[in-house]
Write a protein that holds these residues in place. Structure first.
Motif, PDB file in Angstrom:
ATOM      1  N   SER A   1      -1.724 -11.838   8.353  1.00 59.15           N
ATOM      2  CA  SER A   1      -0.985 -11.050   7.365  1.00 59.15           C
ATOM      3  C   SER A   1       0.432 -11.586   7.215  1.00 59.15           C
ATOM      4  O   SER A   1       0.982 -12.190   8.133  1.00 59.15           O
ATOM      5  CB  SER A   1      -0.927  -9.582   7.797  1.00 59.15           C
ATOM      6  OG  SER A   1      -2.220  -9.022   7.867  1.00 59.15           O
TER       7      SER A   1
ATOM      8  N   ARG B   1      -9.979 -11.399   0.792  1.00 57.05           N
ATOM      9  CA  ARG B   1     -11.083 -10.597   1.322  1.00 57.05           C
ATOM     10  C   ARG B   1     -12.435 -11.258   1.061  1.00 57.05           C
ATOM     11  O   ARG B   1     -13.421 -10.955   1.710  1.00 57.05           O
ATOM     12  CB  ARG B   1     -11.080  -9.203   0.689  1.00 57.05           C
ATOM     13  CG  ARG B   1      -9.863  -8.360   1.017  1.00 57.05           C
ATOM     14  CD  ARG B   1      -9.949  -7.034   0.272  1.00 57.05           C
ATOM     15  NE  ARG B   1      -8.811  -6.172   0.528  1.00 57.05           N
ATOM     16  CZ  ARG B   1      -7.680  -6.194  -0.174  1.00 57.05           C
ATOM     17  NH1 ARG B   1      -7.551  -7.070  -1.168  1.00 57.05           N
ATOM     18  NH2 ARG B   1      -6.685  -5.384   0.110  1.00 57.05           N
TER      19      ARG B   1
ATOM     20  N   PRO C   1      -3.554  -7.902   2.924  1.00 54.62           N
ATOM     21  CA  PRO C   1      -4.323  -6.910   3.674  1.00 54.62           C
ATOM     22  C   PRO C   1      -4.066  -7.033   5.170  1.00 54.62           C
ATOM     23  O   PRO C   1      -3.641  -8.087   5.648  1.00 54.62           O
ATOM     24  CB  PRO C   1      -5.779  -7.269   3.338  1.00 54.62           C
ATOM     25  CG  PRO C   1      -5.710  -8.096   2.104  1.00 54.62           C
ATOM     26  CD  PRO C   1      -4.403  -8.820   2.158  1.00 54.62           C
TER      27      PRO C   1
ATOM     28  N   THR D   1       0.810  -1.211   0.000  1.00 56.29           N
ATOM     29  CA  THR D   1       0.000   0.000   0.000  1.00 56.29           C
ATOM     30  C   THR D   1       0.842   1.259   0.000  1.00 56.29           C
ATOM     31  O   THR D   1       0.331   2.350   0.181  1.00 56.29           O
ATOM     32  CB  THR D   1      -0.921   0.023   1.235  1.00 56.29           C
ATOM     33  OG1 THR D   1      -0.122  -0.157   2.416  1.00 56.29           O
ATOM     34  CG2 THR D   1      -1.953  -1.077   1.150  1.00 56.29           C
TER      35      THR D   1
ATOM     36  N   LYS E   1      -9.040  -7.218   7.562  1.00 51.89           N
ATOM     37  CA  LYS E   1      -9.698  -7.295   6.260  1.00 51.89           C
ATOM     38  C   LYS E   1      -9.673  -8.690   5.657  1.00 51.89           C
ATOM     39  O   LYS E   1     -10.226  -8.905   4.570  1.00 51.89           O
ATOM     40  CB  LYS E   1      -9.046  -6.302   5.296  1.00 51.89           C
ATOM     41  CG  LYS E   1      -9.255  -4.846   5.704  1.00 51.89           C
ATOM     42  CD  LYS E   1      -8.614  -3.895   4.699  1.00 51.89           C
ATOM     43  CE  LYS E   1      -8.839  -2.444   5.111  1.00 51.89           C
ATOM     44  NZ  LYS E   1      -8.201  -1.503   4.150  1.00 51.89           N
TER      45      LYS E   1
END
Length: 485
Positions: free
Chosen positions: A396, A365, A404, A92, A408
């Motif tokens: 994660s 997700r 994510p 991200t 999430k």
């Protein structure tokens, strides 16, 4: 804005692929070919650095290898017999040319270029310490921390400074480093991220996967061992193992999804392992059905294995167009829904009235699985059963995979029953962690460290996670924003 990758937007993504060549005329051209074969490991940006014996040359660009490194003027400018390249998919963090690798710096010993696959899990703490001591960073990449550690080490020789730097970092790394003295290829002591070595006549080649060796015509020699540094000077090779021996923990998800199926990993065919995973999934989670349908393309080998084991016919119930690039559509739910079918479309006459078993590699997700199940229902399927060729992804990854945050991840929030309801399937099942190991010919024992890193499934992280464990929630958010591998 809608990108026409609706079934690809909810996958775990490998952040990087690396490729290096030492001792070949036109080395950069070979690197460009190797990066083409590794494009699946990073599709956001690419870079190549070469060394001509006097100076370094670099070209870095956003986008795919094709279009950036298939132009004669670009390759001709990357002169030299040594070159290294990198394909990148960031997490991200910032998408910017300053983060595209190989990263390059002028040190007291001369030029230093590094291409990195992985993630340094104490990079933020090291970065802050270095900044307090006067370091000036030019990127937000954790890879730059390694350069500063080498530059500030008090050891005399470059190789000793490099080893000193590596002993201060945590996490996962496969690195290809270029210096005026030669090329260095290395893996972290646990071998979490892959790196292989090949030979093309007198040329030494390093790559994230064996398929990249195939593309340039190089013969596979061996894996770079966990904790090993391979130093290439001309045609001379030397191996150094400066770290205390540890039980290796390579990433198990390489077999599930990351590696290309035509690669060989740890002497195993990735394709054969994925078929074995599908067969084990059929043993663990059988269902009465008419068709086994893969989610293209990553679900195909496991679906073949499931079909062969179960005796249910394998069919291409979802057709993928390989000729659709990135398309932009104005917002609007109806148009967005229609845009989904540009990339994947149900084989309606085949699906109608059938009980379908969908095989996919993972659920992250859950948004992708929801779309696929909905597509099958709209095509007239009588029942839709989902089978997943990996255990539930509940944690994660902090070792170089774009995952994510845990909140999430669908499997971190819901049990299998809740996930089944969420994706509107008639049933849902995952391969067990023991079944995944069995498909690899291994047994996961509770009394010893497992042979692979399976933290995304089990939460059993094989290294310290300093940045996650010691930083404040605000800092952790900043880390997620800056982790760009």
């Amino acid at each position: 804005m809608l990108t026409t990758h609706p079934f690809d937007d909810d996958k775990l993504r490998e952040e990087c692929g690396i490729f290096g060549v030492s001792g070949a005329e036109g080395a950069a051209a070979l690197v460009a070919l190797g990066l083409h074969a590794l494009q699946h490991r990073g599709q956001e940006a690419a870079g190549i650095t070469s060394w001509d014996g006097n100076q370094f040359h670099t070209h870095r660009a956003m986008g795919h290898v094709a279009g950036n490194f298939d132009r004669d003027e670009v390759i001709r400018a990357l002169v030299g017999t040594t070159a290294a390249g990198h394909v990148r998919y960031s997490t991200t963090g910032e998408t910017a040319i300053r983060n595209v690798q190989p990263l390059y710096a002028e040190l007291a010993s001369g030029g230093f270029a590094v291409a990195h696959n992985g993630n340094i899990s104490n990079a933020m703490r090291l970065r802050r310490d270095l900044v307090r001591r006067g370091a000036i960073f030019q990127s937000t990449s954790d890879t730059e921390v390694i350069i500063h550690l080498v530059a500030t080490s008090q050891y005399r020789t470059l190789i000793d400074r490099f080893i000193d730097a590596l002993k201060r970092v945590e996490g996962a790394y496969s690195l290809i480093v270029m210096t005026p003295e030669g090329m260095i290829a290395c893996r972290d002591p646990l071998g979490i991220r892959p790196l292989v070595m090949g030979r093309l006549d007198d040329t030494i080649v390093f790559a994230s996967e064996t398929v990249a060796l195939d593309v340039v015509g190089a013969d596979y020699v061996r894996d770079v061992e966990p904790g090993e540094l391979v130093i290439v000077k001309g045609t001379e090779l030397s191996s150094h193992k400066p770290f205390a021996p540890q039980s290796p923990r390579p990433c198990i998800f390489e077999y599930v999804y990351f590696s290309r199926p035509d690669s060989i990993s740890d002497d195993r065919s990735v394709y054969s392992v994925r078929k074995a995973i599908g067969a084990q999934l059929a043993i663990e989670s059988p269902v009465e059905a008419d068709l086994v349908v893969p989610v293209p393309d990553s679900g195909v080998p496991a679906a073949i294995g499931y079909a062969q084991q179960s005796g249910i016919p394998f069919e291409l119930g979802i057709i993928r167009s390989h000729y659709v690039g990135r398309t932009f559509i104005q917002p609007g739910d109806k148009v967005r829904h229609l845009g989904v079918k540009l990339k994947h479309n149900a084989n309606r006459e085949l699906i109608k009235g059938k009980r379908v078993v969908l095989i996919d590699d993972s659920i992250v997700r859950g948004t992708t699985s929801l779309k696929i199940v909905q597509m099958m229902h709209e095509a007239g399927a009588a029942e839709v059963h989902m089978r997943i060729a990996s255990p539930p992804t509940r944690h994660s990854c902090f070792y170089g995979v774009d995952t994510p945050e845990r909140a999430k991840l669908l499997a971190a929030k819901l049990d299998v029953g809740g996930m089944t309801d969420f994706i509107h399937a008639n049933s849902l099942a995952f391969i067990s962690i023991d079944g995944l190991y069995k498909a690899l010919g291994e047994a996961r024992r509770a009394d010893i460290n497992p042979k692979y890193c399976d933290a995304c499934f089990t939460g059993d992280y094989p290294t310290s996670l300093t940045d996650q464990d010691e930083l404040t929630p605000v800092d952790q958010f900043a880390l997620l924003e800056e982790r760009v591998g």
